[in-house]
Structure formats: structure tokens, C-alpha cells
Design a protein around this motif. Structure first.
Motif, short mmCIF file in Angstrom:
data_model
loop_
_atom_site.label_atom_id
_atom_site.label_comp_id
_atom_site.label_asym_id
_atom_site.label_seq_id
_atom_site.Cartn_x
_atom_site.Cartn_y
_atom_site.Cartn_z
N ASP A 14 38.26 92.23 37.72
CA ASP A 14 38.24 93.17 38.65
C ASP A 14 38.99 92.26 39.71
O ASP A 14 39.67 92.92 40.72
N GLU A 15 38.40 91.24 39.59
CA GLU A 15 39.48 90.37 41.03
C GLU A 15 39.42 88.69 40.48
O GLU A 15 39.02 87.85 39.95
N LEU A 16 40.68 87.29 41.16
CA LEU A 16 40.64 86.85 40.31
C LEU A 16 40.69 85.51 42.50
O LEU A 16 41.33 86.53 43.05
N VAL A 17 39.49 85.03 42.97
CA VAL A 17 39.94 83.91 44.06
C VAL A 17 39.84 82.79 43.29
O VAL A 17 39.61 81.52 42.55
N LEU A 18 41.00 82.12 44.05
CA LEU A 18 40.64 80.68 43.59
C LEU A 18 41.13 79.97 45.45
O LEU A 18 41.67 79.72 45.66
N GLY A 19 40.43 78.48 45.20
CA GLY A 19 40.35 77.65 46.15
C GLY A 19 41.29 76.32 45.85
O GLY A 19 41.35 76.40 44.63
N VAL A 20 42.62 76.85 47.38
CA VAL A 20 44.16 75.55 46.90
C VAL A 20 44.07 74.97 47.94
O VAL A 20 43.86 75.40 49.18
N ASN A 21 43.54 74.07 48.76
CA ASN A 21 44.29 73.42 49.07
C ASN A 21 45.09 72.51 49.60
O ASN A 21 45.92 72.46 50.76
N PHE A 22 45.81 72.01 48.69
CA PHE A 22 47.35 71.44 48.62
C PHE A 22 48.31 72.41 48.09
O PHE A 22 48.89 72.32 46.82
N PRO A 23 49.16 73.58 48.77
CA PRO A 23 49.43 74.92 47.89
C PRO A 23 51.00 74.14 48.06
O PRO A 23 51.92 74.85 47.20
N GLY A 24 50.88 73.08 48.43
CA GLY A 24 52.67 72.11 48.31
C GLY A 24 53.36 73.59 49.43
O GLY A 24 53.26 74.26 50.22
N SER A 25 54.35 73.64 48.89
CA SER A 25 55.33 74.72 49.57
C SER A 25 55.49 75.84 48.88
O SER A 25 56.44 77.00 49.24
N ASP A 26 54.07 76.06 48.04
CA ASP A 26 54.76 77.10 47.02
C ASP A 26 53.80 78.29 48.37
O ASP A 26 52.76 78.11 49.18
N ARG A 27 53.20 79.27 47.21
CA ARG A 27 52.17 80.37 47.65
C ARG A 27 52.13 81.32 47.00
O ARG A 27 52.59 81.69 45.86
N SER A 28 51.02 82.32 47.82
CA SER A 28 50.36 83.33 47.01
C SER A 28 50.08 82.59 45.08
O SER A 28 50.03 83.13 44.33
N ILE A 29 49.36 81.62 45.78
CA ILE A 29 48.88 80.98 44.40
C ILE A 29 48.24 81.66 43.27
O ILE A 29 47.86 81.59 42.06
N ALA A 30 47.41 82.85 44.00
CA ALA A 30 45.85 83.23 42.99
C ALA A 30 47.07 84.32 41.91
O ALA A 30 46.67 84.89 41.24
N ARG A 31 47.49 84.91 42.80
CA ARG A 31 48.81 86.00 42.55
C ARG A 31 49.40 85.45 41.27
O ARG A 31 48.92 85.80 40.19
N GLN A 32 50.07 84.10 41.31
CA GLN A 32 50.76 83.97 40.59
C GLN A 32 50.19 83.50 39.00
O GLN A 32 50.58 83.37 37.97
N ALA A 33 48.95 82.31 39.46
CA ALA A 33 47.99 82.33 38.43
C ALA A 33 47.68 83.52 37.49
O ALA A 33 47.65 83.88 36.67
N ALA A 34 47.35 84.71 38.22
CA ALA A 34 47.04 85.63 38.01
C ALA A 34 47.89 86.31 36.71
O ALA A 34 47.73 86.83 35.64
N LEU A 35 49.33 86.18 37.06
CA LEU A 35 49.71 87.00 36.59
C LEU A 35 50.04 85.83 35.08
O LEU A 35 50.52 86.35 33.66
N ARG A 36 50.55 84.65 35.57
CA ARG A 36 50.55 83.81 34.56
C ARG A 36 49.50 83.41 32.99
O ARG A 36 50.19 84.13 32.24
N ALA A 37 48.30 84.25 33.64
CA ALA A 37 47.15 83.98 32.47
C ALA A 37 47.25 85.76 32.05
O ALA A 37 46.07 85.69 31.23
N GLY A 38 48.21 86.29 32.65
CA GLY A 38 47.80 87.99 30.95
C GLY A 38 47.34 88.47 32.00
O GLY A 38 46.93 89.98 31.30
#
Length: 210
Positions: free
Chosen positions: A51-75
Motif C-alpha cells: 500500500d505504501e513506501l515510507v523512506l527515511g533520508v537525511n542527505f538527499p544531496g541534490s536529488d528529490r522524491s527519493i522514495a518515489r524513485q526507489a519505488a519505481l526502480r524496485a518495480g
């Protein structure tokens, strides 16, 4: 098990890489996706079950929407919910707490939660250069020289002040750090982490088991 109970079905993590080591080119989202895929395989769940992915990130660097990217990469399905949590060093625990809260409230049934980081991939920043720089030096800011974003006080000074306030001396801190490293080395040697670690193939093609 009654409605609202929370259970951990499966877990996986990537290896700890050295700073500037073989995994330095791996994005935060790419590393997170490896752990997500491994967790899904271990759990026996289908991607559509999540139903949901919750991802803790402290240093995203110059990136954004890390959880969304990870979810799509993981299928995971693109219509699924995913969001990134930043609560400094407590980001991963905050993600787990939010996942638990969603299940207990009945908003979700199956949630993936955890954290992702790659300090080797944190870039330098050139603040204020979007509109040009007429005179004087240009300063590159390094996020890894960690300071309180509100007060500007370095974390090392804050930690020292807290230690002094609570009477924790340098020898006690050094002893705790040494004991922690010794226990970690012993655990690695005994294979106690083997079950939780999923290997990551570095850009050079060399598997990194730890």
C-alpha cells in the motif's frame, strides 16, 4: 492476530560501504531499490500487495522524491503511495513509526519502511550562483560538515556540550566506541549479519558482501 496489530514480515539491507569506496557512484534511490526488492522476495508478497513506501533520508544531496524513485526502480506499481521522511538521524525510525501508525489506524495493510543513505554521493553546493556572482570568492558548501541548520553550531560541539552536561568523559566515549567496533567485527566474522545483508554489485562489477 487482531485488527490493527503490526508485525514485521521481512527485512533486508545493503552492505555498509566505505566512504568514497566501491559504492560511491550508487544513488540513494538505487541502493534503496536493492533493499526493497530483496525484502519483497523474502516476504513472498507481490508488488501489488504494498500500500505504501515510507523512506527515511537525511542527505538527499541534490536529488528529490527519493522514495518515489526507489519505488519505481524496485518495480512497485506507479499508482502506489510513497513519501520521503527527513527527521535528521532519526529518519529511518520515524519512517517505521509512520508505517506502524498507518497500519494501526487502518489506513494501510502492507507498508514498506526503512531508510537509505549514501554519504559518498553527497555533492558540494554553490549557493546563490543562480543569479550570478559579481565580485569576491565563490564558496562551496559541504553538507557533510554537519552543523545545526537553525543555529549553525557544529554537531561535534553540540555533542561535546551534551557530554559535558551529563558527565560523560572522553575515556568513556572512546571505550564505548572501541567496544562497538569490536562487537561489529566479531559479528561479521561469525556471519551474524549474513542473513540480513543483500549483496550489491558495484559499478565495477565486483560483489560487495559487507
Amino acid at each position: 492476530m487482531s485488527d490493527g496489530d503490526v508485525v514485521l514480515v521481512a527485512a533486508a539491507r545493503t552492505p555498509f560501504g566505505s566512504f568514497g569506496g566501491a559504492l560511491r557512484e550508487a544513488s540513494v534511490a538505487a541502493l534503496a531499490a536493492v533493499a526493497i526488492r530483496s525484502t519483497m522476495e523474502r516476504s513472498g508478497l507481490k508488488e501489488s500487495d504494498v500500500d505504501e513506501l515510507v523512506l527515511g533520508v537525511n542527505f538527499p544531496g541534490s536529488d528529490r522524491s527519493i522514495a518515489r524513485q526507489a519505488a519505481l526502480r524496485a518495480g512497485l506499481p506507479p499508482e502506489g503511495v510513497s513519501y520521503t521522511v527527513d527527521r535528521a538521524c532519526c529518519s529511518s525510525l520515524a519512517a517505521l513509526a509512520l508505517a506502524s501508525r498507518g497500519v494501526r489506524s487502518g489506513d494501510t495493510d502492507v507498508v514498506l519502511a526503512g531508510g537509505a543513505e549514501n554519504l559518498s554521493a553527497v555533492p558540494f553546493f554553490l549557493d546563490g550562483l543562480r543569479w550570478g556572482h559579481r565580485l569576491g570568492d565563490v564558496r562551496m558548501a559541504d553538507q557533510l560538515v554537519i552543523a545545526c541548520p537553525h543555529t549553525g553550531v557544529p554537531r561535534a560541539i553540540q555533542a561535546s556540550d551534551e557530554a559535558a552536561l551529563h558527565g560523560v568523559g572522553r575515556s568513556e566515549q572512546d571505550g564505548w566506541a572501541l567496544r562497538s567496533q569490536q562487537r561489529c567485527s566479531e559479528a561479521v566474522a561469525r556471519g551474524l549479519f549474513d542473513e540480513e545483508i543483500t549483496p550489491v554489485r558495484s559499478p565495477e562489477g565486483t560483489p560487495r558482501p559487507y
